[in-house]
Design an enzyme around this catalytic site. Structure first.
Site, PDB file in Angstrom:
ATOM      1  N   VAL A  27       0.853  -1.199   0.000  1.00 25.52           N
ATOM      2  CA  VAL A  27       0.000   0.000   0.000  1.00 25.52           C
ATOM      3  C   VAL A  27       0.888   1.247   0.000  1.00 25.52           C
ATOM      4  CG1 VAL A  27      -1.587   1.371   1.433  1.00 25.52           C
ATOM      5  CG2 VAL A  27      -2.006  -1.083   1.103  1.00 25.52           C
ATOM      6  N   VAL A  28       1.857   1.268   0.903  1.00 23.29           N
ATOM      7  CA  VAL A  28       2.715   2.451   1.046  1.00 23.29           C
ATOM      8  C   VAL A  28       3.467   2.732  -0.260  1.00 23.29           C
ATOM      9  CG1 VAL A  28       4.774   3.355   2.232  1.00 23.29           C
ATOM     10  CG2 VAL A  28       2.950   2.237   3.556  1.00 23.29           C
ATOM     11  N   ASP A 131      -8.086 -17.257   9.584  1.00 24.59           N
ATOM     12  CA  ASP A 131      -9.240 -18.161   9.582  1.00 24.59           C
ATOM     13  C   ASP A 131      -9.796 -18.498   8.191  1.00 24.59           C
ATOM     14  OD1 ASP A 131      -9.088 -18.017  12.339  1.00 24.59           O
ATOM     15  OD2 ASP A 131     -10.575 -16.422  12.485  1.00 24.59           O
ATOM     16  N   ARG A 158       3.203 -35.980  15.716  1.00 28.21           N
ATOM     17  CA  ARG A 158       3.124 -37.331  15.144  1.00 28.21           C
ATOM     18  C   ARG A 158       4.339 -38.173  15.566  1.00 28.21           C
ATOM     19  NH1 ARG A 158       1.423 -40.226  10.272  1.00 28.21           N
ATOM     20  NH2 ARG A 158       0.132 -38.510   9.583  1.00 28.21           N
ATOM     21  N   MET A 173      -7.014 -23.160  15.559  1.00 22.15           N
ATOM     22  CA  MET A 173      -7.874 -21.969  15.481  1.00 22.15           C
ATOM     23  C   MET A 173      -8.744 -22.012  14.228  1.00 22.15           C
ATOM     24  SD  MET A 173      -5.936 -18.583  16.757  1.00 22.15           S
ATOM     25  CE  MET A 173      -5.896 -18.159  18.480  1.00 22.15           C
ATOM     26  N   GLY A 189      -2.901 -36.144   7.676  1.00 19.63           N
ATOM     27  CA  GLY A 189      -3.424 -37.514   7.716  1.00 19.63           C
ATOM     28  C   GLY A 189      -4.223 -37.832   8.963  1.00 19.63           C
ATOM     29  N   ARG A 248      -3.418 -37.834  24.330  1.00 18.11           N
ATOM     30  CA  ARG A 248      -3.006 -36.522  24.838  1.00 18.11           C
ATOM     31  C   ARG A 248      -3.641 -35.439  23.972  1.00 18.11           C
ATOM     32  NH1 ARG A 248      -1.517 -39.518  28.222  1.00 18.11           N
ATOM     33  NH2 ARG A 248       0.589 -39.813  29.070  1.00 18.11           N
TER      34      ARG A 248
HETATM   35  O1  F6P Z   1      -9.723 -14.338  13.927  1.00 18.97           O
HETATM   36  C1  F6P Z   1      -8.451 -14.821  14.185  1.00 18.97           C
HETATM   37  C2  F6P Z   1      -8.437 -15.524  15.500  1.00 18.97           C
HETATM   38  O2  F6P Z   1      -7.099 -15.925  15.690  1.00 18.97           O
HETATM   39  C3  F6P Z   1      -9.396 -16.696  15.650  1.00 18.97           C
HETATM   40  O3  F6P Z   1      -8.924 -17.853  15.017  1.00 18.97           O
HETATM   41  C4  F6P Z   1      -9.522 -16.808  17.161  1.00 18.97           C
HETATM   42  O4  F6P Z   1     -10.757 -17.355  17.535  1.00 18.97           O
HETATM   43  C5  F6P Z   1      -9.422 -15.382  17.613  1.00 18.97           C
HETATM   44  O5  F6P Z   1      -8.777 -14.660  16.567  1.00 18.97           O
HETATM   45  C6  F6P Z   1      -8.631 -15.213  18.872  1.00 18.97           C
HETATM   46  O6  F6P Z   1      -8.623 -13.874  19.198  1.00 18.97           O
HETATM   47  P1  F6P Z   1      -7.772 -13.174  20.363  1.00 18.97           P
HETATM   48  O7  F6P Z   1      -6.733 -12.353  19.679  1.00 18.97           O
HETATM   49  O8  F6P Z   1      -8.773 -12.305  21.046  1.00 18.97           O
HETATM   50  O9  F6P Z   1      -7.220 -14.229  21.240  1.00 18.97           O
END
Ligand code: F6P
Ligand code: ADP
Length: 324
Positions: A27-28, A131, A158, A173, A189, A248
Site C-alpha cells: 500500500v505504502v 481463519d 506425530r 484456530m 493424515g 493426549r
Molecule cells: O480471527 C483470528 C483468530 O485468531 C481466531 O482464530 C480466534 O478465535 C481469535 O482470533 C482469537 O482472538 P484473540 O486475539 O482475542 O485471542
C-alpha cells in the site's frame, strides 16, 4: 492518470495475520509511486480515534515483507462501533487530511470500514485473518502460513505419538470456520476431523473410525478439532476410556498466528495492497479486495459481507475416504 486523492491512511485491525506487513508495504509503496502521501495508523481503529499515526516513506516499510505480526500494531476497539466512534474517526481523517483509508483485517474491521465509507471517508478492505472465514474471497492473508505452521507442529506431535502408540487430539484456530481444521486434517493424515460446519457424534465420527483403522494395523492416531467446539482435554479422556489408547490433547492456539509469511501470503498481500491503492486513487471506496479464481478483484463491502458461506463438502468427503 492523476490520483483523485492526495493523502491516504492504512491500518491493521482485529487479530494479526502473517502477510499483513507485506500488504502495508505494498500500500505504502504503490501510493508513493502515484504521488500519494501515506499515514500509517497505529493499533487499528484505536489509532484512528486517538490520532496515533506516522508519516510513511519508502524505507519505513523496509524489512517487513518477511515478518509475521504487524508493524503498525493491531487492536480490537469496541468504542469504534457506533455513531460516536465513527464520528471521531471521520474527524481524525479530516484533521489529518486523510481522503481514503485501507483497512487490513477481518469482517468486523470491514463493518467499521463500511460505516466510515458511508460517513464520507472512502475505505478499502483487505482480508487479513488466518481463519479464511471471509465469504466473498477465496483467500484471506495469513491462512497459508497458519496451515504450514500447524502442519509443522502436528508433524512433530506425530513423531512422539507414533513412538508411544498414542492418540493425539489437536485443537486448531479458525473461529467459526473449519477451513484450517479441514485442510490441516488432510495435510497431516488425521483419522478424524471435527468442524463447526458439520454436526458430529464422538462414537460414530471418532471412536469407530479409530477402531476401523486399528483393525488394519494402525497404532497411532491424530484427531483434529476446530476451536470453540469442545474441551479437547475432556475429549482425550473420553477417547482413552473408550479405546484403551493413551491419548493426549494439544491446543495450538496463537502459535498459528505468528511466523514469517509464506510465499503465497507475501505475493497475495502485495497484489491486494497494490489493488487497494489503485481503487482509492480513482476515488473509489467502500470496496473489499478479494481473490476470486486466482484473480484479484473487488466487491462492495456490504454485498461481500452478506454473501452465503460455502462449505467444501468435496474436500471433506475426500478426507473421510483417504484418511483411513
Ligand atoms: O480471527 C483470528 C483468530 O485468531 C481466531 O482464530 C480466534 O478465535 C481469535 O482470533 C482469537 O482472538 P484473540 O486475539 O482475542 O485471542
Ligand atoms: P476482525 O476484523 O478480525 O473480524 P473484530 O471482529 O474484533 O476482528 O473487529 C475488529 C474491530 O473492528 C473492532 O474492535 C471494532 O473496532 C471494529 N468493528 C467490528 N465490528 C464493527 C461494527 N459492526 N461496526 C463498526 N466497527 C466494527
Amino acid at each position: 492518470m492523476e490520483s483523485k486523492v492526495k493523502t491516504i491512511g492504512v491500518l491493521t485491525s482485529g487479530g494479526d495475520a502473517p502477510g499483513m506487513n507485506a500488504a502495508v508495504r505494498a500500500v505504502v509503496r504503490s501510493a508513493l509511486r502515484k504521488g500519494i502521501r501515506v499515514l500509517g495508523i497505529r493499533r487499528g481503529y484505536n489509532g484512528l480515534m486517538n490520532c496515533d499515526m506516522m508519516e510513511m516513506d519508502e524505507r519505513s516499510v523496509s524489512n517487513i515483507i518477511n515478518q509475521g505480526g504487524t508493524a503498525l500494531y493491531t487492536a480490537r476497539c469496541p468504542e469504534f462501533k457506533g455513531e460516536e466512534g465513527i464520528a471521531r474517526g471521520v474527524a481524525t481523517c479530516k484533521e489529518a487530511g486523510i481522503e481514503g483509508l485501507v483497512v487490513i483485517g477481518g469482517d468486523g474491521s470491514f463493518r467499521g470500514a463500511r460505516d466510515l465509507s458511508l460517513a464520507g471517508i472512502p475505505c478499502i478492505g483487505i482480508p487479513g485473518t488466518i481463519d479464511n472465514d471471509i465469504v466473498c474471497t477465496d483467500y484471506t492473508l495469513g491462512y497459508d502460513t497458519a496451515l504450514n505452521t500447524a502442519m509443522e507442529a502436528i508433524d512433530k506431535l506425530r513423531d512422539t505419538c507414533q513412538s508411544h502408540d498414542r492418540c493425539s487430539v489437536v485443537e486448531v484456530m479458525g473461529h467459526h470456520c473449519g477451513d484450517i481444521a479441514l485442510n490441516i486434517g488432510i495435510a497431516c493424515g488425521a483419522t478424524a476431523v471435527l468442524l463447526p460446519e458439520k454436526s458430529y457424534d464422538v462414537d460414530a465420527d471418532i471412536i469407530t473410525r479409530i477402531e476401523n483403522t486399528r483393525k488394519t494395523g494402525k497404532k497411532h492416531f491424530i484427531i483434529i478439532v476446530s476451536e470453540l467446539m469442545m474441551d479437547v482435554h475432556a475429549l482425550a479422556k473420553e477417547i482413552e476410556a473408550k479405546t484403551g489408547i493413551e491419548t493426549r490433547a494439544t491446543v495450538l492456539g496463537h502459535i498459528l498466528r505468528g511466523g514469517a509469511p509464506s510465499v503465497r501470503d507475501r505475493v497475495t498481500a502485495t497484489k491486494m495492497g497494490h489493488h487497494a491503492v489503485e481503487l482509492l486513487s480513482q476515488g473509489i471506496g467502500n470496496r473489499v479486495v478479494v481473490e476470486e479464481n486466482s484473480k484479484i478483484t473487488d466487491y462492495d463491502i456490504l454485498e461481500g459481507l452478506k454473501m452465503p458461506r460455502k462449505f467444501d463438502e468435496e474436500t471433506y468427503q475426500i478426507l473421510r475416504e483417504v484418511n483411513i
